[in-house]
Design an enzyme around this catalytic site. Structure first.
Site, PDB file in Angstrom:
ATOM      1  N   LYS A 171       1.111   4.076  -2.948  1.00  0.00           N
ATOM      2  CA  LYS A 171       0.861   5.506  -2.704  1.00  0.00           C
ATOM      3  C   LYS A 171       2.088   6.333  -3.108  1.00  0.00           C
ATOM      4  O   LYS A 171       1.950   7.410  -3.691  1.00  0.00           O
ATOM      5  CB  LYS A 171       0.511   5.737  -1.233  1.00  0.00           C
ATOM      6  CG  LYS A 171      -0.891   5.263  -0.844  1.00  0.00           C
ATOM      7  CD  LYS A 171      -1.976   6.093  -1.528  1.00  0.00           C
ATOM      8  CE  LYS A 171      -3.381   5.765  -1.027  1.00  0.00           C
ATOM      9  NZ  LYS A 171      -4.420   6.476  -1.811  1.00  0.00           N
ATOM     10  N   TYR A 196       0.837  -1.205   0.000  1.00  0.00           N
ATOM     11  CA  TYR A 196       0.000   0.000   0.000  1.00  0.00           C
ATOM     12  C   TYR A 196       0.867   1.249   0.000  1.00  0.00           C
ATOM     13  O   TYR A 196       0.651   2.180  -0.778  1.00  0.00           O
ATOM     14  CB  TYR A 196      -0.894  -0.037   1.235  1.00  0.00           C
ATOM     15  CG  TYR A 196      -1.717   1.209   1.487  1.00  0.00           C
ATOM     16  CD1 TYR A 196      -2.886   1.444   0.781  1.00  0.00           C
ATOM     17  CD2 TYR A 196      -1.326   2.138   2.462  1.00  0.00           C
ATOM     18  CE1 TYR A 196      -3.648   2.580   1.033  1.00  0.00           C
ATOM     19  CE2 TYR A 196      -2.079   3.266   2.708  1.00  0.00           C
ATOM     20  CZ  TYR A 196      -3.241   3.484   2.000  1.00  0.00           C
ATOM     21  OH  TYR A 196      -3.987   4.606   2.246  1.00  0.00           O
TER      22      TYR A 196
END
Lengths: 328, 328
Positions: free
Chosen positions: A154, A150
């Protein structure tokens, strides 16, 4: 002005749209249309004040879906849609499909308009782009070395946003949100869930499990501060950012112990007594890899405003819950 | 042991393969097969010593092409293939297709083998992942804030490499090469071309244009040092890197004036007299955005060795040119 919100059914997306409905000039020009999109259909009335709200559901990992949304040429886009940390770690392909490909489809759909279209795009990144070992506090020039997929997704979204902005294809601002506390609603499965749980659950008269030590320090912001960050990112002068379009948002660096003392100040010993300490080595290990404190000067210098007091965050949560209960 | 080299027709790729041919145990186990791949077919004999070399041409932006190369299960992969900085800036889609998609196809083709296959992958990144304003010197915890699409694509490749390595899909090492000086061969169109040109051309009796001031400082490494970095990255213990799989390679921080004095030391005033100063504001502006000096302690600490003397770089270039001329 037409607004597109990707991730409109999530907590921050909902509160953002509610804030725009409450003041339709909050983004500068008057908002007349909102496209509220999420993987589950957002639940807004089709009219609110003078605003027409179109709710729809779909998957941003589908390029045609993203293109159709962008083809309506929204003046401003909020991209809040993401597979969250735990799920992106468990489902590797899904995380990359939505968090990386979805973001890239959005940027490409914007770029492939007529070459004149250049909307403001507010992208929610995360402090998960940082990974231990940290400098303390973490400054605005510290490297992104994520320890989760994740966080990697990002960080990649940030690089794309800055590059597409530098090339003039979009007018992007990426904001790294602190952990949002107090999240309303039911407990979720995020490893960070207990930060909200130890406040929200006792206030509702329920027991809350605290899996880590009172000395654990973390970087938090209230839901209201998060919405404030989004609104400011949407309206700020992006020239001041130069080529670095992504910023760590200001937050409160606070220990679990300090959070509990703020709960005691607002709601008394009975509330605090509902917190049950059940140390969990797995969660302690995860949390040990999370950032604790930032020097978020860049964001403060360009007008992003943090919470200044955790007791006030709790009071705001209580007021919000009362309003939600009155509306329900 | 089977080796795959993507970008085998480039200067560094060629010299890497020559080094492996010269010592087929340089990578640990004996190398028996090399797949030499590039967008133009590399020019190696099909047998060299005991090594079978298969040369082929294709485009890594084609997923099936990459998969076919990986399906041969090379024990070690060198990924040097890239659209260079100037071209990636001029041809946005092509740069992303090759530098981002190509790298991702490679990682995915590896991941989608049987779950046991986990080759060492050496990825050449670049100091272009850094953009001004810099800290001086740039340390190993400074952010990647590229000012070119090439730099953004390399920074994204680094994030992917670290994440796929963290997940155990590949055993990756990313090395950020300094500007390579002295590049042999013809002048190229890279904005950095003059760093090599002011040495190589005078040594060959030709005039060289110097478009920037003598005070300009830059971060350079010799071709031999670059090959040394690749060989060390291929054989080092990656456990020492932790989750941060990408490192700035050690280099020489040197000014144009110091380079010219080294040329004078090695080749005399006649060579230096062939450097013609023609200031170019465009190139001066580009170069002003480039990093000048690094503290590359992480790489030094894990055994990467830099050049220590620019005059020796020039002498090595002269020896290499003599060997090339004798072979031709």
């Amino acid at each position: 002005m037409r607004i597109l919100v990707l991730g409109a059914a999530g907590m921050v997306g909902r509160q953002l749209i509610e804030a725009i409905i409450a003041d339709d000039t909050r983004l500068g020009d008057k908002v007349t249309e909102i496209d509220a999109f999420d993987v589950v259909k957002p639940a807004f009335d089709s009219q609110a004040g003078g605003i027409t709200i179109a709710c729809s559901a779909g998957n941003i990992a589908d390029e045609a879906t993203v293109r159709a949304l962008v083809d309506k040429r929204p003046d401003m886009i909020f991209h809040l849609a993401a597979i969250v940390s735990g799920e992106a770690e468990a489902e590797f392909e899904k995380g990359y499909a939505i968090n990386l490909d979805g973001t890239r489809y959005l940027l490409e759909a914007i770029r492939q308009q007529d070459g004149v279209y250049r909307p403001r795009l507010v992208f929610t990144s995360s402090i998960a782009v940082f990974g231990a070992p940290f400098e303390d506090p973490i400054t605005d020039t510290f490297l992104s070395a994520p320890l989760t997929s994740y966080g990697a997704q990002k960080a990649i979204g940030e690089l794309l946003l800055s590059d597409y902005s530098r090339k003039g294809f979009v007018d992007g601002v990426g904001i790294r949100l602190p952990t949002i506390v107090v999240r309303p609603g039911k407990p979720n499965k995020a490893a960070s869930g207990f930060f909200s749980g130890i406040i929200r659950e006792p206030l509702a008269g329920h027991e809350a499990i605290l899996p880590v030590d009172d000395s654990v320090r973390h970087w938090v912001a209230s839901p209201a501060a998060a919405v404030g960050f989004l609104l400011h990112a949407a309206t700020m002068d992006t020239e001041t950012l130069g080529a670095r379009r992504c910023l760590t948002m200001p937050g409160l660096s606070i220990t679990i112990g300090e959070m509990i003392e703020a709960l005691r100040e607002v709601a008394g010993n009975e509330a605090v007594a509902l917190i049950r300490r059940v140390p969990d080595a797995t969660i302690e290990k995860i949390v040990a890899g999370w950032p604790r404190d930032f020097d978020a000067s860049r964001a403060s210098d360009v007008g992003f405003v943090a919470d200044n007091n955790f007791a006030n965050i709790i009071r705001a949560h209580i007021a919000d819950e009362a309003a939600r209960n009155a509306a329900a």
